[in-house]
Structure formats: C-alpha cells, structure tokens
Design an enzyme around this catalytic site. Structure first.
Site, PDB file in Angstrom:
ATOM      1  N   LYS A  81       0.852  -1.199   0.000  1.00 10.02           N
ATOM      2  CA  LYS A  81       0.000   0.000   0.000  1.00 10.02           C
ATOM      3  C   LYS A  81       0.878   1.236   0.000  1.00 10.02           C
ATOM      4  O   LYS A  81       1.887   1.279   0.710  1.00 10.02           O
ATOM      5  CB  LYS A  81      -0.911  -0.030   1.231  1.00 10.02           C
ATOM      6  CG  LYS A  81      -1.940   1.087   1.301  1.00 10.02           C
ATOM      7  CD  LYS A  81      -2.824   0.953   2.544  1.00 10.02           C
ATOM      8  CE  LYS A  81      -3.900   2.020   2.616  1.00 10.02           C
ATOM      9  NZ  LYS A  81      -4.776   1.858   3.810  1.00 10.02           N
ATOM     10  N   SER A 156      -9.869   1.870   2.847  1.00  7.91           N
ATOM     11  CA  SER A 156      -9.015   2.656   1.980  1.00  7.91           C
ATOM     12  C   SER A 156      -7.988   1.827   1.205  1.00  7.91           C
ATOM     13  O   SER A 156      -7.470   2.280   0.200  1.00  7.91           O
ATOM     14  CB  SER A 156      -8.254   3.703   2.800  1.00  7.91           C
ATOM     15  OG  SER A 156      -7.356   3.068   3.701  1.00  7.91           O
ATOM     16  N   SER A 180     -10.007  -0.561   6.969  1.00 11.76           N
ATOM     17  CA  SER A 180      -9.414  -0.446   5.635  1.00 11.76           C
ATOM     18  C   SER A 180      -8.727  -1.688   5.091  1.00 11.76           C
ATOM     19  O   SER A 180      -8.347  -1.706   3.916  1.00 11.76           O
ATOM     20  CB  SER A 180      -8.406   0.700   5.614  1.00 11.76           C
ATOM     21  OG  SER A 180      -9.078   1.905   5.441  1.00 11.76           O
TER      22      SER A 180
HETATM   23  N1  GLN Z   1     -13.179   4.146   6.178  1.00  9.10           N
HETATM   24  C1  GLN Z   1     -12.610   4.583   7.411  1.00  9.10           C
HETATM   25  C2  GLN Z   1     -12.209   6.027   7.290  1.00  9.10           C
HETATM   26  O1  GLN Z   1     -12.516   6.593   6.311  1.00  9.10           O
HETATM   27  C3  GLN Z   1     -11.454   3.726   7.778  1.00  9.10           C
HETATM   28  C4  GLN Z   1     -10.260   4.002   6.964  1.00  9.10           C
HETATM   29  C5  GLN Z   1      -9.075   3.187   7.394  1.00  9.10           C
HETATM   30  O2  GLN Z   1      -9.205   2.149   8.047  1.00  9.10           O
HETATM   31  N2  GLN Z   1      -7.902   3.679   7.057  1.00  9.10           N
HETATM   32  O3  GLN Z   1     -11.617   6.603   8.151  1.00  9.10           O
END
Ligand code: GLN
Length: 487
Positions: A81, A156, A180
């Site tokens: 990532k 994400s 995410s």
């Molecule tokens: N979707 C969540 C957010 O927008 C979690 C994102 C994540 O785990 N990095 O914060």
C-alpha cells in the site's frame, strides 16, 4: 488445468521454487505480465518498478542456488500500500501533497519482508491518506473491483485488495484504522487481517490516526495471510507502541489448533441496515461452525451504536495533528505563488490536500479546540474504553466473535457522495480498532449478481494464531475463496 502462476498460493510456489521447477524471475515476470494485461481495467497501482522487482527476483534465485534461501516468502512478490515506506520508491499516500516524494528509508515491515527475501512489488492505490471506504478519494483516480468493474474495491486499501484479487500480486500489505483492510477484503473475496494494535510496527507507515492504525496482510487464503503475518509481526524498538510478545508459528497453528471454539454472536451487528444477502451468508457460516462442534452463543456489545461517532472524533483529532507536518516546507507539495511563510502554509495545504482530508483536518481541529475538547474528544475517549470493555466482557464467555464485515457487498462507484453514507460502511469494523483487537475478514459467499461477501471474526488481544485457525476451519470446507474474477 493448472492454476496460473500469479494465482498460486505461497506454499505451492515455495515448493516449486525449492524443487527448481520455477525461478523467482519467472514468477515475477508472470505477475508483471498479468499486471500489464489487467491494469487498464483495475488501476490498482500508483506506480511499479519492473526492473527493481526483477533485480530482487534475480537475487532471490542466486541465494537459492547457493543454498541460502530465507524461507517460504523468498522470491514471492508482495504488493505494498502506498502509505508504507520502501526505500528509493515513491511514497504518495495517493495525495497531490506527496505526488513527487521518494522515500529515503524502509518501513520496519518492508525491512522484514526484504529480510525474508520477499519481492516488494509496486505501490498500491488507496483513499488519500487512508481516509475513505472506496478508493475513490485518490488523487490518482479510483481503483475498480475485479469482480464487478463498475463497483468500488472498498477502501481505503482498495488497491491492495484489487491487486491480489486480480493476480497482480501474490499477497499484499494494507493498513487498517477503521476497517481499511477488512472491508476491501470482503468486497474483493480475500482474506484480510487487522492484527492486534501493537503486534506490527508502524515505523515507516504514514500516520493517519496513530492510536488506531495497524498494518496487515491481504491474501487469497488464510494460510498465505498466516505466512505473511509471521514475517511482519514482532516487537520493534522504533515504534514505542509496539508490544513485546512472542511471535508464534501462525502457519503451524492452522493445523495444531482445531477447536472446537465458543463463538459469540452480537445482536447489535445484525440489525437495521444489514443487507439481506450478507446477513444470510453470515448466518450460514455460523451454522457451519455449529455443525463442526462449536458452541454458538449470543453476546452483547451494548456500546456498538456509539462506535462511528467516537471513531470520527478520535480519528479526525489524531489526523489533524499527524497531518500538520505537511506544511510545504519540509517535504511534499509547495505552493509556487506564496508571498510569505503563513501564505505558504495555507496555499500548500489548500492545493495539496483533497476534500475529504480537509474535512477531517477541520473536524479534528474543532474537537480538540479549547471549549470543545472536554465535550467531544475527552468524552469520546471515555466511550472508547466502554467499547473495549464490552468486548473484554464478552471474551469471558467466548473465544471469538462473528459478524458481517460490511453491511453490503461492493457498491457502484459514485453512489455514496454523502460523507456520512460512506462513514457507515465501517459500522462493523470500527469497534475492533477502537478496542485494539485483531479482526479478520474471510470470504463467505456471493450476492446473486456475483459480488463477494465477507464475514468478520474478531479475536482476543494477541490471539492471532487462534483467530487464523478459526478462519481456516471455515475456509477449508468452502470454495468461495477459490473463485476468481472473470477479467
Ligand atoms: N473508512 C474509514 C475512514 O474513512 C477507515 C479508513 C481506514 O481504516 N484507514 O476513516
């Protein structure tokens, strides 16, 4: 027909490499060719460096020929990532702010992977600074779901999920602050593990919300996830929140830990808003555990309803602090037409950050400001403790908890314009981060129109070996995870 190289498991590739039937260069070539063939449709990568990957593969082959192989991941390409530092490679967080940034050092997980001989392959797309649930908030454009190209891969870590699902990497690393890793794993028919807070070093991970962030693997099988976890886990003096704990042999645990387990079903995770196909698939998985002798019990996690609210106070507070370093002076985007230092900060940040990142910085600054700190931030911290206590109370009676990973299967791109609708994608995953627990998403079915469904297993702190074994007990009796997208 034998499986294409790019879709094979780590143990089967390791066996072929060991027997001299395959070289790492051949394997990496196959992954590169596959990537070039499917990337126009998927767009999982922000960048990749073919020559660098092949050079790493040649080194692996040389080591092997000399009898100095470093274990099961030696010669295996892993996607990373684009928030995890790889020395000499771009590190963008999918933000204009870091569009031209090259990392001067390796993250601890990267160093460990290289030490195990794995081939660090490509920088995978994400929602900018890991803020989002769809990979649509990327400055480099969205990634597609390999199983439904008009749908999102989740987020994400959407690029990390899509790449493994499409055969563009054997496994990958993501990061998980509120879901995410697990939510994109569910959307892309993968195993995705968010380890216990403190098990994996965060050194070299671009910080979003430091008390919630954890790195973890995406894989097409529980065993591949267990192998990858074994390489990256363990104490690191460079991360003060990293925990001193033994790293067990996670792969061996899949065979030695055979249950039966006591599994908890929290009613709060099966209510309003849960898609009926997802609900049915998870119910069937629960019935499977019963059929293999597990005891299934109702448990209650009464503070669940506050999870999303608490998360969006704590995560934004931490992000407003963490992202203060992007000031246009030390690194990252620098505005060209600033008239003085203050103007430089304003303009660089206004130009460099996207809308969702700005929204979060503003919200986080607000909840930390004097007069509001006690009402929001402090209170959210207290409720966070209640949420953790809910889980710890449940673990007096059960070994693990089963829930859906996400309320729905993958949704179509562009259909969640309202930020709140997007935030609700994480209602089942956020509590795990707030409580610092390990959570894994495992494929458990498909919607009628072919979109993957995942269930989440939540474990006790540092019980990853058991959690993986529970996941494996389901996986070995089902073929969902072996279905590949038609690309
Ligand atoms: N979707 C969540 C957010 O927008 C979690 C994102 C994540 O785990 N990095 O914060």
């Amino acid at each position: 027909m034998s499986t294409e190289l790019f879709y094979r498991s780590i143990p089967s590739l390791a066996t072929a490499l060991e027997a001299g039937k395959l070289s790492s260069v051949e394997l990496v070539r196959s992954v590169i060719d596959r990537t070039k063939a499917v990337e126009p449709k998927i767009k999982a990568f922000n960048s990749f460096d073919e020559e660098d990957a092949l050079a790493q593969a040649r080194e692996s082959d040389v080591r092997r020929a000399a009898g100095r192989t470093r274990g099961a991941m030696d010669g295996i390409p892993i996607g990373i990532k684009d928030v995890i530092a790889v020395s000499g490679q771009p590190l963008t967080a999918s933000s204009r702010m870091l569009a031209n940034f090259i990392s001067p050092y390796d993250a601890t997980v990267t160093r460990k992977l290289k030490g195990a001989g794995a081939i660090c392959w490509g920088r995978l797309n994400l929602d900018e600074f890991a803020m989002g649930s769809s990979t649509e908030n990327s400055a480099f454009g969205p990634t597609s779901n390999p199983y439904a190209l008009d749908c999102v891969p989740g987020g994400s870590s959407g690029g990390s999920a899509a790449a493994v699902a499409a055969g563009e990497a054997i496994v990958s690393l993501g990061s998980d602050t509120g879901g995410s890793i697990r939510q994109p794993a569910a959307f892309c028919n993968l195993v995705g593990l968010k380890p216990t807070y403190g098990l994996i070093s965060r050194y070299g991970l671009i910080a979003f919300a430091s008390s919630l962030d954890q790195i973890g693997p995406f894989a097409r099988s529980v065993e591949d996830a267990a192998i990858t976890l074994g390489v990256i886990a363990g104490h690191d003096p460079l991360d003060s929140t990293s925990y001193r704990t033994e790293v067990p042999d996670y792969r061996a645990a899949l065979k030695t830990r055979t249950g039966p387990w006591r599994l908890g079903i929290p009613k709060e995770y099966f209510g309003e808003g849960l898609d009926s196909e997802v609900g049915r698939a998870v119910e069937k998985a629960i019935a499977h555990y019963q059929s293999i002798g597990c005891e299934v019990k109702d448990v209650s996690l009464p503070h669940t309803e506050y999870g999303v609210g608490v998360y969006y106070i704590i995560a934004t507070a931490e992000c407003s602090s963490n992202l203060a370093r992007f000031d246009g002076v030390r690194y990252g985007h620098r505005s060209k037409d600033a008239k003085d230092a203050i103007d430089l900060y304003f303009k660089s940040r206004a130009e460099g950050f996207g809308a969702e990142v700005k929204r979060r910085i503003i919200l986080g600054t607000y909840v930390l400001s004097s007069g509001y700190y006690d009402a929001y931030y402090l209170r959210a911290q207290k409720v966070r403790t209640l949420i953790r206590n809910d889980f710890l109370t449940a673990y007096r009676e059960v070994d693990a908890i089963i829930t859906p990973t996400a309320p729905t299967p993958a949704f179509r791109r562009g259909t969640k314009a309202d930020p709140l609708a997007m935030y609700l994608c994480d209602i089942y995953t956020i509590g795990v981060n707030l409580a610092g627990l390990p959570g894994i998403s495992v494929p458990c079915g498909f919607s009628a129109d072919g979109r993957p469904i995942g269930m989440q297993l939540i474990g006790q702190p540092y019980h990853e070996a058991e959690l993986l074994a529970i996941a494996h007990a389901y996986e070995r009796a089902h073929e969902w995870g072996q279905r590949r997208p038609a690309l």
